[in-house]
Design a protein around this motif. Sequence first.
Motif, short mmCIF file in Angstrom:
data_model
loop_
_atom_site.label_atom_id
_atom_site.label_comp_id
_atom_site.label_asym_id
_atom_site.label_seq_id
_atom_site.Cartn_x
_atom_site.Cartn_y
_atom_site.Cartn_z
N ASP A 161 16.13 22.03 23.87
CA ASP A 161 15.85 23.15 24.77
C ASP A 161 14.34 23.37 24.81
O ASP A 161 13.82 24.37 24.30
N TYR A 162 13.63 22.44 25.43
CA TYR A 162 12.17 22.49 25.36
C TYR A 162 11.59 23.66 26.17
O TYR A 162 10.50 24.16 25.87
N ARG A 163 12.29 24.10 27.20
CA ARG A 163 11.77 25.23 27.98
C ARG A 163 11.78 26.53 27.15
O ARG A 163 10.86 27.34 27.24
N LYS A 164 12.81 26.69 26.34
CA LYS A 164 12.86 27.86 25.44
C LYS A 164 11.75 27.76 24.42
O LYS A 164 11.10 28.76 24.07
N ALA A 207 7.43 20.23 33.40
CA ALA A 207 8.13 20.76 32.22
C ALA A 207 7.61 22.13 31.82
O ALA A 207 8.35 22.95 31.27
N VAL A 208 6.31 22.40 32.05
CA VAL A 208 5.73 23.67 31.64
C VAL A 208 5.62 24.66 32.81
O VAL A 208 4.95 25.69 32.70
#
Length: 239
Positions: A161-164, A207-208
């Motif tokens: 869960d890279y966005r979290k 992604a960011v």
Amino acid sequence: MNRETTNRIRFVIEDLLPPILRDSALFRTAAKLVWGDHIVKLARFRERAPFLSSDEYEDLYRHHPRVHAGTDNSAACIERIVEEIDGTSVCDVGCGTGALLSHIQAANPSLTRLTGVDFVVDDAAKLDGVEYVAAMIEALPFSDNEFDTIVCTHVIEHVLDYRKAIAELRRIARKRLIIVVPREREYRYSFNPHFNFFPYTHSFLRAVHPVPQKHVCVDIGRDIFYCEEREQIELEKAA
């Protein structure tokens, strides 16, 4: 082996070998000669990513061979990170052995607080003047805007869960957020437990998202260096 050497190897494996070969049983067989059955474990690890328990996740990382001595960062990335430190408090999320912390500390003697965070801090070299906190990047035990600069290198590619995770990094950063990820492509068989792959700088910018106006995103020797200004965002929110 240092980061510069592995980046040269990655260039040959990722950019010169065709995908049909990289995903083949032939490549798997050749890779097993180097890493044994661990190469197969890594492939299964990625396949089962959405269903992994925290114990399985931690077990693989505890037994994953350390490729780089001390740090996953190249000398060029370390130099850029040190240059971009802003303020008197810094937190390195995903500090690993603490090698990057030692560089930050040596180059910034005026720092009043230096913190290293990892989900396991057992193998961190305990530096004088550095506090170590065991925590997951998705739930950092710090207040909003607690640190002037947040540094996170070679972590986002490992987080499902890279966005979290990125939201948490932004939450605790008051002035500046620095992130480094490898610039790489995904294949079935690889030598690392990565979930997320960013073959271009613009891949990471997606992604960011949302990306603030004041940011830097550049390729440094097959690693993506990203830096954004958080203070300006807070001022715009307050306006």
